[in-house]
Design a protein around this motif. Sequence first.
Motif, short mmCIF file in Angstrom:
data_model
loop_
_atom_site.label_atom_id
_atom_site.label_comp_id
_atom_site.label_asym_id
_atom_site.label_seq_id
_atom_site.Cartn_x
_atom_site.Cartn_y
_atom_site.Cartn_z
N PRO A 17 -0.03 4.92 -8.74
CA PRO A 17 0.53 6.22 -8.02
C PRO A 17 -0.16 6.96 -6.69
CG PRO A 17 1.28 6.88 -10.07
CD PRO A 17 -0.34 5.38 -10.06
N PHE A 18 0.08 7.57 -5.48
CA PHE A 18 -0.32 7.71 -4.59
C PHE A 18 -1.42 9.44 -5.35
CE2 PHE A 18 -0.57 11.33 -1.18
CZ PHE A 18 -1.74 11.01 -0.49
N GLU A 58 -5.81 2.69 -1.24
CA GLU A 58 -5.47 4.12 -2.07
C GLU A 58 -4.17 3.96 -2.45
OE1 GLU A 58 -5.32 7.85 0.47
OE2 GLU A 58 -6.93 6.17 2.06
N SER A 59 -3.39 3.19 -2.86
CA SER A 59 -2.49 3.79 -3.92
C SER A 59 -1.65 2.41 -3.74
CB SER A 59 -1.54 4.54 -3.40
OG SER A 59 -0.72 4.83 -2.11
N ASP A 101 0.82 -1.34 -0.30
CA ASP A 101 0.21 0.15 -0.38
C ASP A 101 1.02 1.44 0.09
OD1 ASP A 101 0.82 -0.15 3.08
OD2 ASP A 101 -0.75 0.69 3.42
N GLY A 102 2.12 1.46 -0.44
CA GLY A 102 3.53 2.09 -0.77
C GLY A 102 2.43 3.24 -1.69
N ILE A 103 3.69 4.49 -2.40
CA ILE A 103 2.98 5.63 -2.74
C ILE A 103 2.99 5.42 -4.30
CG2 ILE A 103 3.83 7.06 -1.20
CD1 ILE A 103 6.21 7.34 -2.61
N GLY A 104 3.16 4.11 -4.60
CA GLY A 104 3.00 3.33 -6.15
C GLY A 104 4.06 4.03 -6.79
N ILE A 105 4.33 4.21 -8.55
CA ILE A 105 5.94 4.50 -8.64
C ILE A 105 4.72 5.71 -9.82
CG2 ILE A 105 7.39 4.02 -10.47
CD1 ILE A 105 6.88 0.93 -9.42
N HIS A 117 -5.76 -8.96 -3.51
CA HIS A 117 -4.51 -8.61 -2.67
C HIS A 117 -4.15 -7.35 -2.24
CE1 HIS A 117 -3.86 -13.00 -2.75
NE2 HIS A 117 -3.95 -13.43 -4.02
N MET A 118 -4.71 -6.64 -3.61
CA MET A 118 -4.68 -5.05 -2.86
C MET A 118 -5.85 -4.14 -2.34
SD MET A 118 -1.63 -4.51 -4.68
CE MET A 118 -1.91 -2.89 -4.68
N GLY A 119 -5.66 -4.74 -1.16
CA GLY A 119 -7.18 -4.24 -0.58
C GLY A 119 -6.56 -4.83 0.97
N TRP A 120 -7.12 -4.05 1.78
CA TRP A 120 -7.21 -4.44 3.71
C TRP A 120 -7.64 -5.65 4.19
CZ3 TRP A 120 -3.61 -2.25 5.26
CH2 TRP A 120 -2.66 -0.42 5.43
N GLU A 121 -7.74 -6.28 4.97
CA GLU A 121 -8.46 -7.62 5.44
C GLU A 121 -10.37 -7.29 5.07
OE1 GLU A 121 -8.75 -11.08 9.51
OE2 GLU A 121 -7.54 -8.61 9.60
#
Length: 573
Positions: free
Chosen positions: A122-123, A171-172, A71-75, A161-165
Motif C-alpha cells: 500500500p502507498f 513505491e507502491s 504502480d498504483g496505490i495498492g490495497i 516486474h514490480m519496478g521501472w525500466e
Amino acid sequence: MENQVTSINMKSDIFQVDKALESWRDSGFDLSTAVGEVVDNSIEAGSKIVKVVPYQNKKDKSIETIIFADDGIGISPEILAQTLKIGFSTRYNQRKGLGRFGVGMKVAALSQGRRIDIYTKPFGQERYYHAYLDLDLIASEEQTHIIANEVKGFPAEYTKHMGWEDGAPFESGTLIVWSKIDRLMNEGKYGNSVSESLQDLTKFLARAYRKFIDKGLVIQLDDKIMDLYDPLMLLDSPRISKLVGEKNLPADVIDESVIEIDGEDVTITISLLPDVVRRVKGEGGYQGSASRFKELYLRDRDGKISILRNGREIYYDPIQGMFPSRIENIDRFIGVEISFPATLDEYFQVRNVKRGAVPVGKLRAEIKKRLDKPVRAARKQIQEFFMKTSTEQRKNDVEHTPATKAVLEAEKTAIPGRAGLNTPESKVKETIKDILDDAGIDTTKDKELADKMTQQINEQPITLVDSSWPGKELMDITHFNGKAVVKLNHRHPFIKKIYNPIKEAANQDPSNINPDELIDLARKVESAIDVLFMAYAKAENMHLNPDDVYSDLRTQWGVFSGAYVRELLKSYS
C-alpha cells in the motif's frame, strides 16, 4: 400424539461454494476481457504503468501463469481479503470509474485458471500483504476462508516486474498472479490457438484503452509497450503515423453529434479514414498497393462500431440494422465511436463482463438516425475517390493480361492481319499519338507510360486501350500495318456497369466478397452478354442484306474468339 410435528432440518447454505465457483468459471470471459478487468482495477488505483506478463510452457506453448504488475496505490490490509470475495467491491454500483458490479476481477481470473494470488504494497507503507483463492483447496476444504497475511515482500521470481525500466522499485503497487491456468492451451488443428489469443489481446489492449494510453498510461504486454490503436484514426499514434504518414493524419471527422439523456451526453463521432489506405477499390486497405497497411486490421472492421463507457471501450462489433441499408465492404474505412458515461449503463444494457453494449429502444433509433446521413456521405466520398483512382489506374494498365498473353500465343499460328498494310511510319506515329491522347496519357508528363504503351502497340497484334468519350460507341478500332488497337469507351453502360465491376470483383480477396453480391453480379453478366449478342444482331439487322455483308465477319469472329478463349483457359488450368 396426533398433533406432534416431526423435526426436519429445513436449513441450507445459500451457496455450495466449490460448485458455485466452478460454475462462475464459464461466465463469458475470454482472455482479453478477463485481462481487461485487472487493467481496469489498476487504472482505478491510479497506476501509471500496468504490466501483463504471460508465462508459456516451452514444450506446447500453453500459458501456465499470467502476472499483472502495477504502480498504483495498492490495497489496504483491511480490505485485501475482501477483494477476493465474490460480490465485494469498494466501488459497488458506482458510476464514476470503470468497475461497478463487484465480480469482475476475481471471476475473470477464475475463468482462466484455478488460483489467484494478490500481493500488495500500500502507498505510504513499507509492508507487504498477500491473499489468495484456490479452487482446488476449496474443493478439498483446505481453504474455507480468504485470509490476508503480511509477507516479507513480492515473490522473488516476480520482483523484477514490480519496478521501472531502470530497476528502481515501485513505491507502491499490486502484483496479481493467475496460476493453474487450464483454459489457454493449444487445442489441436481445429481448436483455439494460444498465439491467436495473445494476438487478440494485443489488439484489445491497444484499442480498448486508447484514450488512457493517449493520456500517458503505459500498458506493457510481455516486453512490448502498447501503442494505441484508434479505429477512427483521430488520436496520435507513432505506429500509425509511421505506416500511413504523418501528413495523412488525422482522419477527417465527418460528423460529431450529442444526444442528451438525463442531463448526460452520449457523443457520436464519425470519421473517414485517410485516402492513402483506401486508394484502390478491391484492395480492401490491406493487399496490392495497400499491403503495407495489413497491421491496421482494416479487413476486420466492416461496419464495426466502437462503444466507450467512461473512456474505456466495452464493445467493438457491428450492430444489426444500425448502418443505412446494409453493411458494405467500404464501411471498413468509416470509423464510428459512441461514448457515454457509466450513469447511462441501463440505456446500453451493460453487462458485468463489460463485453456488450447495445443501445435500447428509442436511443437505438436515434443513434441510427444520426448515423444515416454521415455514413452515406462518407460512402459517397469513398466511391468518388475510387472512381478517380480507377481512372488513374486504367492509364497505367497497358497490358490487360492475361487476355493479352492468350492473344499473343494464339496469334503465333494465326493468319496475320491485313488491315492498313503499308501505313507510312509518320502516319503510324500520328495514329498512336491520337490513341494516347484519347486515353488521357500526356506524352510529355507521362513519358514513361507513353513509351510503354507505344512499344506495346507496335509489338502486339492487338492492343486494348481504356479510353472515354461521349459517343454511343462501345468501342473504337484503329487498324494499321495488320495491327489493331481497340479503344474501350468507359462511358458506355456495358463497360461502366458490367465490365468494370467484374474486374473489381476479380481483384478482391475471396474472403471479402459477399456471396449474394457475387451471385447478383454473375446474373447481370449473364444477361449482359446475352444482350451484347442481341445488340450485335440488331446492328446487322439494320442492313438490307446482312448475310451478304456480315457472314464472313461472323465466321472470322467465331474462329478467333474460339482460339483466344482456348489459350486463355490454359492460364487458369
